[in-house]
Design an enzyme around this catalytic site. Structure first.
Site: not given
Ligand SMILES: NC(=O)C1=CN([C@@H]2O[C@H](COP(=O)(O)OP(=O)(O)OC[C@H]3O[C@@H](n4cnc5c(N)ncnc54)[C@H](O)[C@@H]3O)[C@@H](O)[C@H]2O)C=CC1
Ligand SMILES: CC(=O)C(=O)O
Ligand SMILES: [Mg+2]
Length: 439
Positions: A112, A167, A235, A269
């Site tokens: 420091y 994270k 994501d 999404g």
């Molecule tokens: N396994 C992994 O590493 C990751 C998993 N995810 C998961 O993916 C999911 C979505 O995350 P994001 O894409 O960031 O969210 P987001 O909100 O950007 O996208 C979700 C999309 O799903 C659509 N959606 C919702 N219900 C629906 C249905 N019944 N039929 C058709 N489309 C539908 C929505 O309109 C939206 O466009 C979350 O559950 C998240 O935990 C996200 C990032 C990483």
């Molecule tokens: C794993 C992750 O980033 C998510 O589910 O949003």
């Molecule tokens: Mg995430």
């Protein structure tokens, strides 16, 4: 929107006799509890005590499991139920710690004032020296506005902090990077971009996390264009890397080419659109998608994908199905086509459980616990920071995906996240591509 999983630890006493714990495991399994870690706490001459982690859907299911264990008799009983997940979060999961110890006045003067002033002047004269004399180049901001925390929806940045701290722990453990959560109380793209620009000098990179669509697209594009440090929305691209890696592994094992397979993306999404774009960048000729939001579908079509009329149709016409909707149980077993690859990636609950999809005839199935961006983002940033890259490019992301495939054992879709080699391999592959592009 989903229910959160109900994870509890049962402290179970069984008389010390072979076969007793099997009775306990059977009782849990019969009621569809998912057994996780089992720790033996005490082995006595008369009884053994174990700490058994069990995942249930709700408290009612857990109550039934406890009742069933206590009903086995022969002295078997649940002594206590504890919430280890909540306990692990007491006081938070991260802590900023000094790398140097201060034991003397001399140390204090070196670390420091007055010593530090000289280092400040060195950096003032040549700002590049900050790369050597501060931790900036090894620190990444984990920025969220709390609008898409896992599949829990817009629960706000403070409620999302446990994810951001998680994270940061992964960054530290898998890549030796300091991750600093930044919680934003705005999701207005202008304000987010301005705020991140104003703080970016303290960081070697920016990880955008759980920022919902569609504003995440504009925020990432603008920050990438305006900052000279790596910016990545996890994501979108971390997920796309891991989705590409797991589909490549499945195709290699099935003896088919990913490029010639029909890929169906459910949910367009942040994650879904990026996965679709990554598949097309890799060479997939027929990329189709569905979303309840027409604008999300339009975006896919703009990038060269095709819109499909219904969930049933996409399930019936795709060789590989990837779901990122956040909707638990969206895919019904009767929709599964024999031989299909199904990645139901939503957290905390999948669109279909892998064992259900496999029973319904899927050739490969996985959920978001297995196919998870934890396999990508630590190594991607390690590689980018090592190479002093100013951008994370598609070539770097594809190299990361291929490194994950190469780190995968035959029979698996992806490596285990605790395998330290995978993060190192991803980092090396990304650094190599980044260095080659700087030549
Ligand atoms: N396994 C992994 O590493 C990751 C998993 N995810 C998961 O993916 C999911 C979505 O995350 P994001 O894409 O960031 O969210 P987001 O909100 O950007 O996208 C979700 C999309 O799903 C659509 N959606 C919702 N219900 C629906 C249905 N019944 N039929 C058709 N489309 C539908 C929505 O309109 C939206 O466009 C979350 O559950 C998240 O935990 C996200 C990032 C990483
Ligand atoms: C794993 C992750 O980033 C998510 O589910 O949003
Ligand atoms: Mg995430």
């Amino acid at each position: 929107m989903t229910n959160t999983p109900y994870l509890r630890n049962l402290i179970i006493e069984t008389p010390s006799k072979p076969g007793n714990f099997a009775k306990v495991a059977y009782a849990i399994g019969q009621l569809e509890g998912d057994i996780g870690d089992i720790q033996t706490i005490k082995v006595g001459t008369l009884s053994t005590i174990r700490d058994v982690s069990v995942q249930c859907n709700d408290v009612e299911q857990l109550d039934k499991i406890v009742e069933a264990i206590n009903a086995i008799g022969d002295g078997i009983q649940v002594q206590a139920i504890s919430d280890d997940v909540l306990r692990a979060h007491e006081g938070g999961k991260i802590h900023m710690k000094g790398k140097v110890e201060i034991r003397s006045l001399g140390d204090l003067r070196r670390v420091y004032t007055p010593g530090v002033a000289n280092v400040c002047k060195v950096i003032e004269k040549d700002p590049q020296q900050a790369q050597f004399f501060t931790g900036i180049s090894n620190t990444v901001a984990i920025v969220t506005d709390g609008t898409a925390i896992l599949g829990l929806g817009n629960i706000g940045p403070v409620a999302g902090m446990p994810v951001m701290e998680g994270k940061a722990v992964l960054f530290d453990q898998f890549a030796g990077i300091s991750g600093i959560p930044i919680l934003l109380d705005t999701s207005d793209p202008d304000q987010v971009v301005e705020t991140v620009k104003h703080i970016h000098q303290g960081f070697g990179g920016i990880l955008l996390e759980d920022i919902g669509s569609p504003h995440c697209f504009e925020i990432e594009d603008r920050l990438k264009a305006e900052l000279d440090i790596p910016v990545m929305h996890d994501d979108q691209h971390g997920t796309a890397v891991v989705a590409l890696a797991s589909t490549l592994s499945a195709c290699r094992q099935a003896g088919v080419k990913l490029e010639d397979s029909v890929v169906g993306q459910i949910g367009l999404g942040a994650a879904g659109l990026a996965i679709s774009r990554m598949m097309m960048a890799y060479g997939v000729k027929k990329m189709q998608g569905i979303d309840m939001n027409d604008k999300a579908v339009e975006r896919l079509v703009q990038y060269g994908g095709e819109s499909v009329g219904s969930l049933e149709e996409i399930m019936a016409t795709s060789d590989i199905v990837i779901a990122t909707t956040g909707v638990q149980g969206l895919i019904k077993p009767e929709m599964v086509r024999p031989g299909q690859v199904i990645l139901a990636l939503s957290n905390p609950h999948a669109e279909i459980q892998p064992e259900v999809a496999l029973k319904a005839g899927a050739a490969f199935a996985a959920d978001g616990r297995l196919v998870n961006n934890v396999l990508g983002f630590p190594g991607i940033f390690r590689g980018a920071l090592n190479a002093k890259a100013t951008k994370i490019t598609y070539e770097m992301l594809i190299a990361a995906a291929l490194a994950i495939v190469d780190s995968t054992k035959h029979g698996d879709l992806v490596p285990h996240p605790l395998d330290p080699n995978v993060h190192q391999n991803v980092a090396d592959a990304v650094e190599k591509v980044a260095n080659a592009s700087l030549l």
